[in-house]
Design a protein around this motif. Structure first.
Motif, PDB file in Angstrom:
ATOM      1  N   SER A  41       0.966  -1.195  -0.105  1.00  0.00           N
ATOM      2  CA  SER A  41      -0.198  -0.163  -0.049  1.00  0.00           C
ATOM      3  C   SER A  41       0.951   1.432   0.125  1.00  0.00           C
ATOM      4  N   VAL A  42       0.582   2.399  -0.634  1.00  0.00           N
ATOM      5  CA  VAL A  42       1.043   3.489  -0.881  1.00  0.00           C
ATOM      6  C   VAL A  42       0.596   4.596  -0.818  1.00  0.00           C
ATOM      7  N   PRO A  43       0.642   5.499   0.059  1.00  0.00           N
ATOM      8  CA  PRO A  43      -0.541   6.657   0.114  1.00  0.00           C
ATOM      9  C   PRO A  43       0.020   7.531  -1.082  1.00  0.00           C
ATOM     10  N   LEU A  44      -1.070   8.125  -1.625  1.00  0.00           N
ATOM     11  CA  LEU A  44      -0.964   9.196  -2.790  1.00  0.00           C
ATOM     12  C   LEU A  44      -1.094  10.589  -2.115  1.00  0.00           C
ATOM     13  N   ALA A  45      -2.490  11.051  -2.170  1.00  0.00           N
ATOM     14  CA  ALA A  45      -2.850  12.260  -2.072  1.00  0.00           C
ATOM     15  C   ALA A  45      -4.049  12.343  -1.150  1.00  0.00           C
ATOM     16  N   GLY A  46      -4.293  12.871   0.003  1.00  0.00           N
ATOM     17  CA  GLY A  46      -5.546  13.105   0.654  1.00  0.00           C
ATOM     18  C   GLY A  46      -5.944  11.691   1.004  1.00  0.00           C
ATOM     19  N   PRO A  47      -7.288  11.161   0.625  1.00  0.00           N
ATOM     20  CA  PRO A  47      -7.771  10.039   0.873  1.00  0.00           C
ATOM     21  C   PRO A  47      -7.409   8.938   0.048  1.00  0.00           C
ATOM     22  N   LEU A  48      -6.440   9.195  -0.904  1.00  0.00           N
ATOM     23  CA  LEU A  48      -6.352   8.320  -2.127  1.00  0.00           C
ATOM     24  C   LEU A  48      -5.174   7.575  -1.700  1.00  0.00           C
ATOM     25  N   ASN A  49      -5.108   6.134  -1.836  1.00  0.00           N
ATOM     26  CA  ASN A  49      -3.944   5.213  -1.701  1.00  0.00           C
ATOM     27  C   ASN A  49      -3.991   4.173  -3.031  1.00  0.00           C
ATOM     28  N   LEU A  50      -2.828   3.758  -3.076  1.00  0.00           N
ATOM     29  CA  LEU A  50      -2.913   2.526  -4.158  1.00  0.00           C
ATOM     30  C   LEU A  50      -2.505   1.321  -3.016  1.00  0.00           C
ATOM     31  N   THR A  51      -3.422   0.422  -3.089  1.00  0.00           N
ATOM     32  CA  THR A  51      -3.261  -0.698  -2.375  1.00  0.00           C
ATOM     33  C   THR A  51      -3.590  -2.151  -3.084  1.00  0.00           C
ATOM     34  N   MET A  52      -2.627  -2.828  -3.116  1.00  0.00           N
ATOM     35  CA  MET A  52      -2.772  -4.310  -3.924  1.00  0.00           C
ATOM     36  C   MET A  52      -3.566  -5.347  -3.371  1.00  0.00           C
ATOM     37  N   VAL A  53      -4.759  -5.535  -3.921  1.00  0.00           N
ATOM     38  CA  VAL A  53      -5.616  -6.446  -3.620  1.00  0.00           C
ATOM     39  C   VAL A  53      -5.976  -7.404  -4.795  1.00  0.00           C
ATOM     40  N   TRP A  54      -5.933  -8.565  -4.687  1.00  0.00           N
ATOM     41  CA  TRP A  54      -6.183  -9.837  -5.847  1.00  0.00           C
ATOM     42  C   TRP A  54      -7.588 -10.260  -5.259  1.00  0.00           C
ATOM     43  N   ASN A  55      -8.724  -9.574  -6.286  1.00  0.00           N
ATOM     44  CA  ASN A  55     -10.204 -10.098  -5.896  1.00  0.00           C
ATOM     45  C   ASN A  55     -10.479 -11.334  -6.734  1.00  0.00           C
ATOM     46  N   GLN A  56     -10.691 -12.247  -5.887  1.00  0.00           N
ATOM     47  CA  GLN A  56     -11.259 -13.501  -6.724  1.00  0.00           C
ATOM     48  C   GLN A  56     -12.575 -13.750  -6.684  1.00  0.00           C
ATOM     49  N   GLY A  57     -13.218 -12.469  -6.292  1.00  0.00           N
ATOM     50  CA  GLY A  57     -14.764 -12.740  -6.503  1.00  0.00           C
ATOM     51  C   GLY A  57     -15.468 -11.822  -7.465  1.00  0.00           C
ATOM     52  N   VAL A  58     -16.629 -11.570  -7.338  1.00  0.00           N
ATOM     53  CA  VAL A  58     -17.160 -10.727  -8.293  1.00  0.00           C
ATOM     54  C   VAL A  58     -17.082  -9.226  -7.824  1.00  0.00           C
ATOM     55  N   SER A  59     -17.957  -8.395  -8.180  1.00  0.00           N
ATOM     56  CA  SER A  59     -17.493  -7.055  -7.849  1.00  0.00           C
ATOM     57  C   SER A  59     -17.543  -6.869  -6.323  1.00  0.00           C
ATOM     58  N   PHE A  60     -16.579  -6.145  -6.149  1.00  0.00           N
ATOM     59  CA  PHE A  60     -16.271  -5.829  -4.515  1.00  0.00           C
ATOM     60  C   PHE A  60     -15.941  -7.101  -3.527  1.00  0.00           C
ATOM     61  N   GLY A  61     -15.363  -8.260  -4.274  1.00  0.00           N
ATOM     62  CA  GLY A  61     -15.153  -9.254  -3.663  1.00  0.00           C
ATOM     63  C   GLY A  61     -16.302 -10.206  -3.115  1.00  0.00           C
ATOM     64  N   LEU A  62     -17.484  -9.812  -3.635  1.00  0.00           N
ATOM     65  CA  LEU A  62     -18.781 -10.709  -3.481  1.00  0.00           C
ATOM     66  C   LEU A  62     -18.428 -12.117  -4.213  1.00  0.00           C
ATOM     67  N   LEU A  63     -18.787 -13.152  -3.636  1.00  0.00           N
ATOM     68  CA  LEU A  63     -18.806 -14.485  -4.559  1.00  0.00           C
ATOM     69  C   LEU A  63     -17.510 -14.872  -4.652  1.00  0.00           C
ATOM     70  N   ARG A  64     -16.732 -15.136  -3.727  1.00  0.00           N
ATOM     71  CA  ARG A  64     -15.281 -15.516  -3.905  1.00  0.00           C
ATOM     72  C   ARG A  64     -15.269 -16.609  -4.969  1.00  0.00           C
ATOM     73  N   ALA A  65     -14.303 -16.889  -5.825  1.00  0.00           N
ATOM     74  CA  ALA A  65     -14.056 -17.852  -6.612  1.00  0.00           C
ATOM     75  C   ALA A  65     -12.703 -18.368  -6.565  1.00  0.00           C
ATOM     76  N   GLU A  66     -12.848 -19.198  -5.132  1.00  0.00           N
ATOM     77  CA  GLU A  66     -11.185 -19.545  -4.913  1.00  0.00           C
ATOM     78  C   GLU A  66     -11.108 -20.799  -5.639  1.00  0.00           C
ATOM     79  N   GLN A  67     -11.946 -21.308  -6.314  1.00  0.00           N
ATOM     80  CA  GLN A  67     -11.628 -22.771  -6.710  1.00  0.00           C
ATOM     81  C   GLN A  67     -11.647 -22.358  -8.411  1.00  0.00           C
ATOM     82  N   ASP A  68     -10.736 -23.378  -9.149  1.00  0.00           N
ATOM     83  CA  ASP A  68     -10.599 -23.032 -10.391  1.00  0.00           C
ATOM     84  C   ASP A  68     -11.950 -23.133 -11.327  1.00  0.00           C
TER      85      ASP A  68
END
Length: 171
Positions: A41-68
């Motif tokens: 995670s890297v702070p940029l400006a104000g409330p904006l950060n760059l944070t690495m997340v690998w999302n295995q689900g649908v939008s916003f991490g819903l319905l995680r798809a951990e199996q192939d």
């Protein structure tokens, strides 16, 4: 097919292509050039950060798809939805509808590319300081803006003429 509909289809497809290019270019930069996975995670400006997340689900991490199997089911579903929307674009008679469909198609395809390549979607835009708990990417933003435009189009949609005789409206 009228020229207006053809132009609107071109607008939608061009917008979809632009979203895909911007999404994939930003992810390339985040992953390969800036190397956010190594930084976390890297702070940029104000409330904006760059944070690495690998999302295995649908939008916003819903319905995680951990199996192939679930991963490829999500890919197939997103491709199917994109094809349906691409066909719908051909009937779009309003610019706002064409733009909405183009944004959704571009976002869906951008995230499908990630899911097929990496098994998860690369998310990195973090505004959790604004009490928005999800990390997202350009494709996600395009999908959400497209959905908002669909709602606007439904509210502002073409008004059908009504007559005093209800049987005339049904004909």
């Amino acid at each position: 097919m009228s020229r207006a509909v053809t132009k609107l289809g071109g607008l939608a497809y061009a917008l979809a292509a632009l979203v895909i290019v911007l999404d994939q270019a930003s992810k390339y930069w985040i992953l390969e050039v800036f190397n956010l996975p190594a930084r976390g995670s890297v702070p940029l400006a104000g409330p904006l950060n760059l944070t690495m997340v690998w999302n295995q689900g649908v939008s916003f991490g819903l319905l995680r798809a951990e199996q192939d199997l679930m991963r490829w089911a999500l890919v197939a579903f997103a491709v199917g939805v994109s094809i349906f929307l691409a066909i719908w674009v051909r009937r779009a008679g309003r610019a706002i509808l064409a733009a909405a469909l183009g944004l959704i198609i571009g976002g869906a395809v951008g995230n499908v590319i990630d899911r097929a390549r990496f098994g998860a979607v690369a998310d990195f835009v973090d505004v959790s300081a604004l009490h928005f708990p999800w990390v997202f990417n350009i494709a996600d933003a395009a999908i959400n803006i497209g959905i908002a435009l669909l709602f606007v189009d439904m509210i502002r949609g073409e008004k059908r003429p009504t007559s005093a005789n209800p049987t005339e409206d049904a004909a």
